[in-house]
Write an enzyme that holds these catalytic residues in place. Structure first.
Site, PDB file in Angstrom:
ATOM      1  N   THR A 173    -113.846 -15.776 -23.297  1.00 59.39           N
ATOM      2  CA  THR A 173    -113.452 -17.162 -23.537  1.00 59.39           C
ATOM      3  C   THR A 173    -112.536 -17.622 -22.396  1.00 59.39           C
ATOM      4  O   THR A 173    -111.975 -16.799 -21.663  1.00 59.39           O
ATOM      5  CB  THR A 173    -112.676 -17.319 -24.865  1.00 59.39           C
ATOM      6  OG1 THR A 173    -111.401 -16.686 -24.732  1.00 59.39           O
ATOM      7  CG2 THR A 173    -113.449 -16.710 -26.026  1.00 59.39           C
ATOM      8  N   SER A 207    -105.844 -10.454 -33.314  1.00 61.84           N
ATOM      9  CA  SER A 207    -106.430  -9.723 -32.198  1.00 61.84           C
ATOM     10  C   SER A 207    -106.317  -8.236 -32.483  1.00 61.84           C
ATOM     11  O   SER A 207    -105.484  -7.808 -33.306  1.00 61.84           O
ATOM     12  CB  SER A 207    -105.664 -10.059 -30.906  1.00 61.84           C
ATOM     13  OG  SER A 207    -105.999  -9.167 -29.855  1.00 61.84           O
ATOM     14  N   SER A 211    -112.689 -25.155 -27.173  1.00 60.51           N
ATOM     15  CA  SER A 211    -113.360 -24.185 -26.316  1.00 60.51           C
ATOM     16  C   SER A 211    -113.427 -22.839 -27.030  1.00 60.51           C
ATOM     17  O   SER A 211    -112.871 -22.660 -28.111  1.00 60.51           O
ATOM     18  CB  SER A 211    -112.607 -24.012 -24.982  1.00 60.51           C
ATOM     19  OG  SER A 211    -111.302 -23.473 -25.195  1.00 60.51           O
ATOM     20  N   TYR A 261     -97.704 -10.998 -26.151  1.00 62.61           N
ATOM     21  CA  TYR A 261     -98.908 -11.341 -26.902  1.00 62.61           C
ATOM     22  C   TYR A 261     -99.051 -10.454 -28.133  1.00 62.61           C
ATOM     23  O   TYR A 261     -99.278 -10.921 -29.247  1.00 62.61           O
ATOM     24  CB  TYR A 261    -100.119 -11.182 -25.985  1.00 62.61           C
ATOM     25  CG  TYR A 261    -101.444 -11.556 -26.614  1.00 62.61           C
ATOM     26  CD1 TYR A 261    -101.800 -12.891 -26.777  1.00 62.61           C
ATOM     27  CD2 TYR A 261    -102.343 -10.574 -27.010  1.00 62.61           C
ATOM     28  CE1 TYR A 261    -103.024 -13.235 -27.327  1.00 62.61           C
ATOM     29  CE2 TYR A 261    -103.564 -10.910 -27.570  1.00 62.61           C
ATOM     30  CZ  TYR A 261    -103.901 -12.248 -27.720  1.00 62.61           C
ATOM     31  OH  TYR A 261    -105.119 -12.578 -28.282  1.00 62.61           O
ATOM     32  N   LYS A 279     -99.009 -11.374 -32.259  1.00 58.95           N
ATOM     33  CA  LYS A 279    -100.154 -11.027 -33.111  1.00 58.95           C
ATOM     34  C   LYS A 279     -99.747 -10.044 -34.211  1.00 58.95           C
ATOM     35  O   LYS A 279    -100.219 -10.152 -35.353  1.00 58.95           O
ATOM     36  CB  LYS A 279    -101.283 -10.442 -32.263  1.00 58.95           C
ATOM     37  CG  LYS A 279    -101.889 -11.430 -31.271  1.00 58.95           C
ATOM     38  CD  LYS A 279    -102.498 -12.636 -31.968  1.00 58.95           C
ATOM     39  CE  LYS A 279    -103.227 -13.553 -31.011  1.00 58.95           C
ATOM     40  NZ  LYS A 279    -103.827 -14.736 -31.673  1.00 58.95           N
TER      41      LYS A 279
END
Length: 267
Positions: free
Chosen positions: A190, A142, A17, A155, A159
């Site tokens: 997304t 990111s 995806s 998160y 990253k």
């Protein structure tokens, strides 16, 4: 066909995806031979069947959270076409919760998927690249790998770790003809899974994600970055708050810190 990608063998994780799916379609159209990995086999089959050249696409089911079995997947991937030219690390999850409300287990889960899975596959594939005297790691980080905002600590930490690891790797392996690109996407629209502070998953996306850059457009920017062998390209809207945040953080860090502390809890 694209001269750069034609007959290149490219392994994409998180290919069922979002950015991975869009990359698969565009790279197939350009003549690449693909290995598509994720946990969702039915979705991988759908992506494969929608590629321009499905006969040149193999599916290799892969669970990035199953760290004990990741290394064993690498020789299986190599055997599908005989070698690998480009490894695109793209799988992962997002996270939204205040630091005070985030369990340590969530930090470990996010780090395991968004960081340790990448470096486990990288280390296992590296001897193959060294032996061939060529290879290319493309890493989906990111903007949060360069800055920090409220509710994204787990998160952002994972990253940030990717940047440190792959910057060091780049410095070590250039002598072997191996390249490294660290992608820094902004808000991309997304269906990425998002974990909360207690470990539960939520289907609610932030307004920023819902209004984000399309995965199809992001794939085109990523392809251009690979062709240019860029070190750390920004992926996203040319004019947007993410790009501005990167600029302010780099050149006016004190101002960035004051502004972000007033940002509060994002929607």
């Amino acid at each position: 066909m694209d001269k750069y990608f034609n007959n290149k063998i490219i392994w994409i994780t998180g290919a069922s995806s979002g950015i991975g799916e869009a990359l698969a379609w565009e790279l197939s159209r350009r003549g690449a031979k693909l290995i598509l990995s994720s946990r969702r086999i039915a979705e991988l089959e759908r992506v494969k069947n929608n590629c321009a050249h499905p006969d040149n696409v193999h599916i290799l089911p892969l669970d990035l959270t199953d760290s004990a079995n990741l290394e064993a997947k690498v020789p299986l991937a190599i055997a599908l076409f005989g070698h690998i030219d480009i490894m695109v690390h793209n799988g992962g999850i997002s996270q939204r919760a205040l630091v005070a409300e985030t369990d340590i287990a969530v930090h470990r889960e996010v780090m395991e998927l968004n960081y340790f899975s990448y470096i486990t596959l990288t280390k296992a594939l590296l001897p193959h690249f060294i032996a061939r005297g060529s290879g290319y790691f493309v890493v989906t980080s990111s903007v949060m790998g360069k800055i920090g905002t409220p509710m994204r600590a787990a998160y952002a930490a994972a990253k940030h770790a990717l940047h440190g690891y792959f910057d060091c790797l780049r410095a070590e392996v250039g002598q072997y003809g191996i390249k490294v690109t660290i992608l820094t996407p902004g808000y991309i629209h997304t269906p990425i899974a998002t974990i909360s502070g207690d470990g539960s998953f939520t289907s609610n996306k932030s307004e920023h994600i819902n209004a984000g850059f399309s995965a199809d457009k992001a794939a085109l920017q990523i392809i251009k970055a690979i062709q240019n062998e860029a070190y750390e390209p920004y992926i996203g809207k040319f004019i947007g708050e993410e790009r501005l945040a990167l600029f302010v953080k780099r050149f006016l860090p004190g101002l960035f810190t004051r502004l972000i502390s007033r940002f509060g809890t994002p929607k």
